[in-house]
Design a protein around this motif. Structure first.
Motif, PDB file in Angstrom:
ATOM      1  N   TRP A  82      -4.782   5.425 -11.057  1.00 25.01           N
ATOM      2  CA  TRP A  82      -5.356   6.098 -10.158  1.00 25.01           C
ATOM      3  C   TRP A  82      -6.724   5.528 -10.396  1.00 25.01           C
ATOM      4  O   TRP A  82      -7.543   5.348  -9.235  1.00 25.01           O
ATOM      5  N   GLU A  86      -8.406   2.234  -4.698  1.00 23.05           N
ATOM      6  CA  GLU A  86      -8.016   1.523  -3.457  1.00 23.05           C
ATOM      7  C   GLU A  86      -9.154   0.663  -3.411  1.00 23.05           C
ATOM      8  O   GLU A  86     -10.261   1.464  -2.887  1.00 23.05           O
ATOM      9  N   ASN A  87      -9.090  -0.648  -3.247  1.00 19.02           N
ATOM     10  CA  ASN A  87     -10.427  -1.445  -3.194  1.00 19.02           C
ATOM     11  C   ASN A  87     -11.422  -1.000  -4.070  1.00 19.02           C
ATOM     12  O   ASN A  87     -12.662  -1.013  -3.853  1.00 19.02           O
TER      13      ASN A  87
END
Length: 202
Positions: A82, A86-87
């Motif tokens: 986690w 994202e990116n």
């Protein structure tokens, strides 16, 4: 001749003083000693770092409970996945209680902001961890380093009376007792150390 050893609390104080000295980004937070206080601190940082996304409408208690659920991982590997984000941005998703508002995604940790940007670095100690079963005991953690309110590095300190590997064994004991849960499930590194700061990290 009686040999006097520096107390572990004094060693804690020296380590914290070293971390926050000079132009360090680390801030000592002696007020954060319970899980409730850690969550509240995280909530404040999360809302402050997402003012534009929240658009003047802070999270409700129910919305924040949903955030808490997303940040309680079954193992450290899941937390690491986690955190990779994202990116490079770790986010949480919140369905607003107000039906006129859309689902939003809040930035928790932005990898590009490490050592700068909006990232908040804090040091806590003497955190009180409640026992998880009647067979166990309540525990007091030595020092934990927080990034944007989330525990990332946990340090167990031993004085010269004990080998630094005792800190490592203490961490293992806490793991078996299930102490590193809740907000502490985000941890990514454990360190055992003694006064010379000879360390073992896992």
């Amino acid at each position: 001749m009686t040999v006097k050893f520096t107390s572990e609390r004094e060693i804690e104080s020296r380590l914290i003083a070293q971390l926050v000295a000079g132009e360090s980004q680390w801030i000592y937070r002696p007020d954060l000693t319970t899980e409730a206080s850690l969550w509240e601190n995280f909530r404040k940082i999360l809302e402050r770092n997402n003012l534009a996304i929240l658009d003047g409408k802070p999270l409700t208690d129910n919305e924040f409970r949903r955030v808490q659920t997303q940040l309680q991982f079954s193992n450290f590997f899941d937390a690491a996945k986690w955190l990779s984000g994202e990116n490079g941005i770790a986010k949480v998703e919140v369905q607003r209680e107000d039906s006129s508002l859309e689902t939003i995604r809040l930035n928790v940790i932005h990898r590009d902001h490490i050592a700068g940007g909006k990232t908040v670095y804090e040091v806590v100690n003497q955190f009180g961890a409640d026992k998880k079963s009647e067979m166990d005991r309540n525990r007091i953690f030595d020092v934990t380093l927080l990034i944007n309110g989330l525990p990332m590095i946990h340090i167990e300190l031993k004085n010269r009376q004990h080998p630094y590997m005792d800190g490592f064994r203490q961490i293992q004991k806490y793991l078996k007792e299930g102490q590193f849960t809740g907000i502490y499930s985000t941890l990514q590194m454990f360190v055992g150390a003694h006064p010379e700061f000879c360390v073992t990290a896992i």
